[in-house]
Design a protein around this motif. Structure first.
Motif, mmCIF file in Angstrom:
data_model
loop_
_atom_site.group_PDB
_atom_site.id
_atom_site.type_symbol
_atom_site.label_atom_id
_atom_site.label_comp_id
_atom_site.label_asym_id
_atom_site.label_seq_id
_atom_site.Cartn_x
_atom_site.Cartn_y
_atom_site.Cartn_z
ATOM 1 N N MET A 1 0.792 -1.222 -0.004
ATOM 2 C CA MET A 1 -0.098 0.061 0.143
ATOM 3 C C MET A 1 0.886 1.149 -0.001
ATOM 4 N N LEU A 2 0.629 2.026 -0.890
ATOM 5 C CA LEU A 2 1.396 3.426 -0.816
ATOM 6 C C LEU A 2 1.022 4.567 -0.030
ATOM 7 N N THR A 3 1.771 5.154 0.559
ATOM 8 C CA THR A 3 1.480 6.123 1.642
ATOM 9 C C THR A 3 0.912 7.370 0.925
ATOM 10 N N GLN A 6 3.788 8.944 -1.051
ATOM 11 C CA GLN A 6 4.281 8.173 -2.468
ATOM 12 C C GLN A 6 3.263 8.373 -3.145
ATOM 13 N N ILE A 7 1.839 8.440 -3.243
ATOM 14 C CA ILE A 7 0.915 8.754 -4.078
ATOM 15 C C ILE A 7 1.426 10.255 -4.537
#
Length: 93
Positions: A1-3, A6-7
């Motif tokens: 899962m991206l933080t 990061q998104i």
């Protein structure tokens, strides 16, 4: 899962990619024209325009920037229309 950070970094990367595509279209147009000794807009110019415009529109939507969204959506329609006109012209030859 991206933080979330990061998104956001991915979206910023997409924005830079879109700007690179827009810049590349002018380099292509310039080189194409230089090779022919006159100003010419090659079909690939419009493909770079559509790619860059679509990514920038997605970026603007992600950022929820209404002015940017309207501007990018409008230019994207113009780019697509130019490609449609070029295809139509090609079918007549």
């Amino acid at each position: 899962m991206l933080t979330p950070a990061q998104i956001d970094a991915c979206w910023i990367g997409a924005g830079f990619l879109a700007q690179a595509l827009f810049g590349a279209r002018f380099v292509v147009q310039w080189l194409y024209s230089e090779a022919r000794g006159r100003s010419v807009v090659p079909t690939v110019f419009w493909y770079f325009s559509v790619a860059g415009g679509a990514i920038l529109l997605a970026y603007a939507i992600h950022r929820r920037e209404p002015v940017f969204i309207v501007g990018e959506a409008t230019t994207l329609l113009i780019f697509l229309r130019n490609l449609q006109l070029l295809r139509r012209r090609g079918n007549r030859r």
